[in-house]
Design a protein around this motif. Structure first.
Motif, short mmCIF file in Angstrom:
data_model
loop_
_atom_site.label_atom_id
_atom_site.label_comp_id
_atom_site.label_asym_id
_atom_site.label_seq_id
_atom_site.Cartn_x
_atom_site.Cartn_y
_atom_site.Cartn_z
N GLY A 38 0.74 -1.25 -0.06
CA GLY A 38 0.18 -0.10 0.13
C GLY A 38 0.74 1.44 0.03
N SER A 39 2.11 1.10 -0.35
CA SER A 39 3.12 2.36 -0.13
C SER A 39 2.82 3.34 -1.13
CB SER A 39 4.56 1.82 -0.10
OG SER A 39 4.90 1.15 -1.29
N GLY A 40 2.12 3.05 -2.29
CA GLY A 40 1.83 3.78 -3.49
C GLY A 40 0.32 4.48 -3.33
N ILE A 41 -0.34 4.15 -2.34
CA ILE A 41 -1.69 4.55 -1.88
C ILE A 41 -1.68 6.28 -1.77
CG2 ILE A 41 -3.82 5.08 -0.89
CD1 ILE A 41 -3.62 1.74 -0.22
N PHE A 42 -2.30 7.10 -2.80
CA PHE A 42 -2.13 8.55 -2.40
C PHE A 42 -3.58 9.03 -2.14
CE2 PHE A 42 -2.55 7.90 -7.11
CZ PHE A 42 -3.66 8.51 -7.25
N ASP A 43 -4.49 8.25 -2.29
CA ASP A 43 -5.90 8.75 -2.10
C ASP A 43 -6.40 8.25 -0.80
OD1 ASP A 43 -8.74 9.10 -1.93
OD2 ASP A 43 -8.79 8.82 -3.86
N PRO A 44 -6.55 9.14 0.27
CA PRO A 44 -6.91 8.51 1.50
C PRO A 44 -8.15 7.82 1.56
CG PRO A 44 -6.31 10.83 1.77
CD PRO A 44 -6.47 10.61 0.21
N ARG A 45 -9.03 8.13 0.65
CA ARG A 45 -10.24 7.48 0.89
C ARG A 45 -10.27 5.83 0.60
NH1 ARG A 45 -13.10 11.28 -3.44
NH2 ARG A 45 -11.15 10.84 -4.49
N CYS A 46 -9.01 5.56 0.10
CA CYS A 46 -8.85 3.97 -0.14
C CYS A 46 -9.04 3.10 1.16
CB CYS A 46 -7.54 3.83 -0.61
SG CYS A 46 -7.19 2.12 -1.69
N TYR A 47 -8.30 3.63 2.18
CA TYR A 47 -8.34 2.97 3.45
C TYR A 47 -10.06 2.74 4.18
CZ TYR A 47 -3.48 4.01 3.16
OH TYR A 47 -2.11 4.16 2.62
N VAL A 48 -10.75 3.68 3.69
CA VAL A 48 -12.18 3.56 4.10
C VAL A 48 -12.93 2.81 3.28
CG1 VAL A 48 -14.32 4.90 4.51
CG2 VAL A 48 -12.11 5.90 5.26
#
Length: 540
Positions: A307-317
């Motif tokens: 998940g180190s490339g995730i830039f959109d915080p909504r992904c975790y929700v």
């Protein structure tokens, strides 16, 4: 027309005028005085709250997972062929009982000694009904409307004709303007107060809701009804009319409109209307939806499974890792099937390592399981900001202004992130695993990521990014995502996956049997497979 004829009598006798009796769980307190009501004994307030309660049936969860998520290239391709035609009737069959309730409200108001004292209730009911009617048009195209749900007036109304979409749009938008302008302006009004179960008689919020719907449809109809759309946009934006903005994160419902379980249930009680969401997400026979490769590419700059490339915080929700605790999307085209069951009948996600067949990340368990606080959303503050971004970028009804367009675009993204993180903090279901909200620095990095960074000097790129972010913000408003996909043609698509063409829903089979002549005029006798290829008015 079978649906309408049934609705006229059985609903009145059985108390369905107060919510169609379809959504009692979670509405016991509202329905108690009215559940055995007849047309004569049902109160105006009971009927109004019935319109609110019926919003629980507008989630269309089986339809979402069987049709809308796949054809909008959002959630991953279904592993099983879901019979979406089985679910295409649900919205139709709920709408006509609601139209009956609405027309009964208007009739009963007209019978009062001082009808004008009920104007606020009339306007609020008109806003609720307008929302339902507008989605009917988006789903089905031409519909029985002006002469529908009037069977009690005589057998000439048993088989109502289909009204042309442009006329219904204009009629409903006029109702919305009257409501937005008239709410709360007159003295001596009957006040439902806190018993008003949608917005607690907050007339500013009601105006925002009405204007947000008006703005949505001004943009949606712009290519077909430019003069009408320009007038609405000028009236709202030029006139600085109330719109959702600066949402209070402790009272989200006042700027993000929909059915909020916490507004209509006893604290901690589940909302029965959300059972179908849970069932649709977990049952392999219907769903098996997973985080798709198409969505993943809009939220992460790399395929790193940590998940180190995730830039959109909504992904975790929105999503959670697979059973190996890795961020692995399912290919949009379904070329790699999924065999796991990341959540089944328990009260938490399965333990890491206990379900090795679960290869792909999926919708967050807590999102799927939440039947206490999860809202069935209609229109949000984020939606409105994205509409305004497009309006300013294109110069629709106002002067083109790429600076304002960028401001609204970034406000839309920020509002969406803030909304979903506030939801996780407020919902009791999320208490065991609430994600940490992004910092200011993380939000800046998000907004300046090349996949998100706004460049108003490039119209094509700007409009594509507005559509993409609107599409992501409405991840759990599939009907709105579908409208964005159909209207703009600018949302992300996996080049290896070409879903079936579904431009509208087919009419129920009952219409062919019980309202055949009018059904024939509307369909030319075409079967459902051909009906779905026809475009609704604003697509033509």
């Amino acid at each position: 027309m079978k649906i309408i004829q049934k609705s006229i009598y059985s609903l009145l006798i059985c108390g369905a005028l107060c919510g169609a009796g379809a959504c009692e769980k979670g509405f016991e307190e509202i329905n108690t005085p009215y559940k055995d009501a007849s047309e004569n004994t049902a109160s105006i307030s009971g009927l109004f709250n019935g319109l609110v309660s019926s919003l629980g049936k507008y989630g269309d969860d089986a339809l979402n997972v069987s049709l809308l998520y796949p054809i909008t290239n959002q959630q991953a391709y279904q592993n099983t062929v879901a019979p979406y035609l089985n679910y295409s009737v649900t919205y139709w069959s709920q709408y006509y009982p609601d139209l009956l309730v609405y027309k009964t409200i208007l009739r009963k108001i007209g019978e009062q000694a001082n009808p004008q004292s009920f104007n606020n209730i009339k306007y609020m009911a008109s806003v609720l009904m307008a929302n339902k009617t507008l989605r009917m048009l988006d789903y089905y195209g031409d519909i029985p409307y002006s002469q529908a749900s009037l069977a009690k007036e005589g057998n000439q109304f048993f088989r109502p004709p289909y009204d042309a979409q442009p006329e219904v749009y204009k009629s409903v938008l006029a109702d919305l303007k009257a409501a937005a302008d008239g709410l709360g302006t007159e003295t001596g009004q009957v006040n439902l107060g806190s018993s008003e179960s949608f917005l607690n008689s907050d007339f500013t919020a009601w105006k925002k809701f009405a204007n947000a719907l008006r703005l949505r449809y001004a943009v949606r109809l712009y290519a077909k009804e430019k003069a009408l759309a320009d007038g609405i946009i000028t009236d709202i934006i030029g006139g600085n009319k109330p719109l959702p903005a600066n949402q209070n994160l402790t009272s989200l419902y006042l700027d993000n409109f929909g059915l909020w379980p916490s507004r209509v249930t006893v604290t901690g009680q589940t909302l029965g209307a959300l059972d179908s969401k849970w069932d649709s997400y977990r049952e392999l026979s219907i769903s098996n939806i997973r985080m798709s490769s198409n969505v993943w590419q809009q939220m992460s700059s790399t395929n790193a499974t940590d998940g180190s490339g995730i830039f959109d915080p909504r992904c975790y929700v929105y999503f959670m890792t697979n059973n190996a605790d890795q961020w692995v999307p399912q290919p949009q085209n379904g070329s790699q099937p999924e065999g796991g069951r990341p959540y089944d009948v328990g009260t938490e996600r399965k333990a890491i390592g206990s379900d090795p067949a679960n290869k792909f990340a999926c919708v967050n368990y807590l999102m799927a399981y939440d039947r206490v606080f999860y809202p069935i959303l209609i229109v949000t503050e984020a939606d409105v900001h994205f509409l305004k971004a497009e309006i300013y970028q294109r110069g629709m009804g106002v002067a083109k202004d790429i600076v304002k367009a960028k401001t609204e675009y970034e406000a839309g993204i920020t509002a969406s992130v803030n909304f979903w993180y506030a939801y996780t903090q407020l919902s009791p279901t999320w208490a065991p695993a609430r994600p940490v909200a992004p910092t200011a620095g993380q939000m800046t990095a998000f907004l300046t990521n090349p996949a998100v960074l706004y460049n108003g000097a490039n119209d094509a790129d700007a409009l594509k990014k507005i559509a993409t972010q609107s599409w992501l913000a409405t991840m759990f408003q599939p009907a709105e995502s579908w409208a964005t996909v159909r209207r703009t043609g600018l949302t992300p698509k996996d080049p290896t996956y070409n879903p079936s063409v579904v431009n509208k829903l087919p009419y129920p089979d009952d219409e062919n049997v019980n309202n055949h002549e009018n059904w024939q005029k509307a369909t030319n006798g075409e079967n459902p497979t051909l009906q779905v290829q026809k475009k609704v008015y604003w697509m033509q």
